[in-house]
Motif scaffolding. Structure first.
Motif, short mmCIF file in Angstrom:
data_model
loop_
_atom_site.label_atom_id
_atom_site.label_comp_id
_atom_site.label_asym_id
_atom_site.label_seq_id
_atom_site.Cartn_x
_atom_site.Cartn_y
_atom_site.Cartn_z
N ARG A 1 35.96 31.01 -18.38
CA ARG A 1 37.50 31.75 -18.40
C ARG A 1 38.02 32.07 -19.66
O ARG A 1 39.04 32.45 -19.96
CB ARG A 1 38.35 30.52 -17.79
N ARG A 2 37.15 31.67 -20.80
CA ARG A 2 37.83 32.08 -22.29
C ARG A 2 37.69 33.68 -22.22
O ARG A 2 36.74 34.33 -21.88
CB ARG A 2 36.81 31.61 -23.22
N LEU A 3 38.80 34.07 -22.82
CA LEU A 3 38.85 35.66 -23.14
C LEU A 3 38.44 36.16 -24.41
O LEU A 3 38.77 35.61 -25.47
CB LEU A 3 40.49 35.82 -23.20
N PHE B 1 41.23 38.38 -19.13
CA PHE B 1 40.94 37.88 -17.95
C PHE B 1 41.31 38.92 -16.68
O PHE B 1 42.43 39.34 -16.49
CB PHE B 1 41.44 36.47 -17.73
N VAL C 1 44.85 30.76 -18.57
CA VAL C 1 43.43 31.12 -18.07
C VAL C 1 42.53 30.18 -18.24
O VAL C 1 41.43 29.90 -17.60
CB VAL C 1 42.99 32.56 -18.22
N PHE C 2 42.90 29.23 -19.45
CA PHE C 2 41.92 28.33 -19.85
C PHE C 2 42.62 27.20 -20.63
O PHE C 2 43.57 27.65 -21.32
CB PHE C 2 40.79 29.25 -20.91
N GLU D 1 44.88 28.69 -23.36
CA GLU D 1 44.63 30.20 -23.79
C GLU D 1 45.20 30.84 -22.33
O GLU D 1 45.28 30.50 -21.13
CB GLU D 1 43.29 30.53 -23.73
#
Lengths: 398, 129
Positions: A312-314, A336, B42-43, B63
């Motif tokens: 999930r890291r961008l 994402f 998202v994170f 994030e």
């Protein structure tokens, strides 16, 4: 030093309706009204309405407008017909991209938005229009101005006196058509026509920047808010939404459309960016031609690819792309993906890392995350499938 | 937990300190205001249990589509628990920011930094500015 941000005709509307305002290229623009995910989904499933009045609009007059534009953009425009719109690039002598623009040969019957009182003088009616990125407007105005003297043409920057609204999504065309009596549905992609809204001239085109069907509309500044509200009202049976720059970015990224300042800049040439289709040489002369002829067949240069990541890291602009222990490129945009629910990115990578399926890694804040090269675009209207994962075929992902 | 009973940092963390068996334990989370401002999370990268953290040190990252935000420790001490369910249920951060959306618990070794924190009223004032 703080300078006052420019405001579009819709600024007050955005503020009154919960738009979170950010500085985008010197303009006070809404980044979102609700959430990026919500606005993204509304555009993919119904319709999104975007204020794009910050984009530059230049109208050209005089007999040499077509010859002038032909000499400053990478794509021939002398052959396009009234109403046609062409995506093209403005390059410098070194072949670097100064801007990506839409060139309109304006429809015959009217000048569209600008609409001065009917004139008998041909020179008072614009024949072409160029839409630039907000960020580049001043530089392009300057660039064009220096090259005007050789041609019997002139241009007006009508950005401030006009507004521009994009309506995008599967319900966009029917929504607009309920206002303009079906004129949009009759247009092919990349064409435009002039029509009316409450008796006032507007220019509608079948164009957009989201991967969806839809329209971009230019009207007088003072008509912009009324038209905007009318569009939202006409679409109220659907989940139509005002959409900010946040979702505009996730939408265009899924559709792999380049964004100036990310995928495009003065050190990138069109062939690297995958925009060779927007360059035609023919027998004409235009700025950058000589350099571009060399780049056209250069297979050693980094090119733009799509990356898909797990987790999930961008990946974000500036992140290094690695192959083994070697840095082979750099991310230019990443997000994402709301459609695919996974991180996606565009990057420029060296030849060894360009093949679809190449296993790479992206350095995100000091940690390497596996990435695989996938075909662009990530998202295509009507297909909606995409990224094949590491070794696994993914079908419908929605 | 009621936000009225919490202390808040300028950087939008909340903290509740309780005495558990003679030990001061701080529970830490992100304010509703902060989560609302981030949107589109998202994170989250949780700290490791056992990590020694210093007050005002970044010990966690959240994030969103727009940006990565640091979460700063409001006290000095050892991380003794993290909310393991958060990474897969980020919506908890917004649905229950002052309860199930807690992020970590720290065994406090030095609570002097608590003096820099605000009560709920003062924090609300900051958010309105």
């Amino acid at each position: 030093m703080t300078t006052e941000l420019a405001k579009t005709p819709l600024y007050d509307w955005h503020v009154a309706h919960g738009g979170r305002i950010v500085d985008f290229g010197g303009w006070a623009m809404p980044v979102q009204y609700t959430t990026i995910a919500d606005e993204h989904a509304a555009t993919r499933t119904a319709a999104g309405v975007f204020d794009i009045s910050h984009m530059g609009r230049l109208q050209f007059f005089g007999p040499d407008a077509d010859r002038f534009l032909d000499a400053v953009v990478t794509r021939r425009v002398t052959d396009i017909k009234p109403g046609q719109v062409r995506y093209a690039l403005v390059c410098n002598e070194q072949g670097g991209i100064l801007d990506d623009v839409l060139v309109y040969r304006l429809p015959m019957e009217s000048s569209g938005s600008h609409a001065p009182a009917a004139s008998t003088n041909e020179d008072d009616t614009p024949t072409f229009q160029v839409v630039t990125n907000a960020l580049n407007r001043a530089a392009i105005v300057d660039w064009f101005r220096h090259r005007l003297p050789d041609f019997a043409t002139r241009f007006d920057d009508v950005t401030i006196g006009t507004g521009m609204i994009a309506v995008q999504g599967p319900r966009a065309v029917s929504t607009i058509d309920s206002i303009v009596g079906g004129k949009l549905g009759g247009l092919r992609n990349y064409t435009s026509t002039s029509t009316h809204f409450e008796g006032r001239p507007i220019l509608i085109s079948r164009t957009g920047y989201t991967g969806e069907d839809g329209s971009e509309i230019i009207c007088a500044a003072r008509d912009t808010t009324a038209l905007w509200e009318r569009i939202l009202q006409a679409g109220q049976e659907t989940t139509i939404r005002p959409v900010g720059l946040g979702a505009r970015d996730t939408l265009r990224l899924e559709a792999a459309m380049p964004l100036y300042g990310h995928e495009l800049n003065e050190t990138i040439n069109p062939f690297q960016a995958g925009l060779g289709f927007a360059v035609n040489f023919g027998s004409r002369e235009f700025v950058g031609r000589e350099a571009l002829e060399r780049f056209a067949s250069d297979e050693r240069q980094p090119v733009r690819v799509g990356l898909q990541l797990d987790g999930r890291r961008l990946p974000r602009q500036g992140c290094s792309v690695l192959q083994g222990n070697e840095t082979v490129g750099e991310v230019t945009s990443g997000t994402f993906s709301p459609t695919f629910e996974r991180p996606i990115a565009m990057a420029y990578v060296r030849p060894s890392a360009q093949a679809v399926g190449s296993r790479l890694a992206v350095d995100i804040r000091g940690t390497q995350h596996p990435a695989v090269v996938v075909p662009l675009p990530f998202y295509e209207r009507g297909k909606k499938i995409l990224p094949q994962r590491h070794g696994e075929h993914r079908g419908e992902m929605l | 937990m009621k936000p009225e009973n919490l202390l808040f940092a300028k950087t939008h963390e909340w903290v509740a300190v309780a005495n558990e068996g003679g030990q001061k334990i701080a529970t830490i989370g992100l304010s509703a205001f902060a989560v609302e401002a981030l949107t589109d999370l998202v994170f989250i990268e949780l700290p490791k249990v056992g990590r020694q953290v210093k007050a005002e040190e970044s010990f966690c990252e959240v994030e969103s589509v727009k940006a990565v935000s640091d979460v700063y420790a409001p006290v000095t001490g050892e991380v003794i628990a993290v909310n393991e369910s958060l990474p897969d249920n980020l919506e908890t951060l917004s649905s229950d920011p002052f309860g199930d959306g807690w992020i970590a618990r720290i065994k406090v070794s030095d609570d002097s930094a608590l003096a820099n924190l605000m009560d709920h009223t003062a924090y609300q004032k900051q958010c309105e500015e």
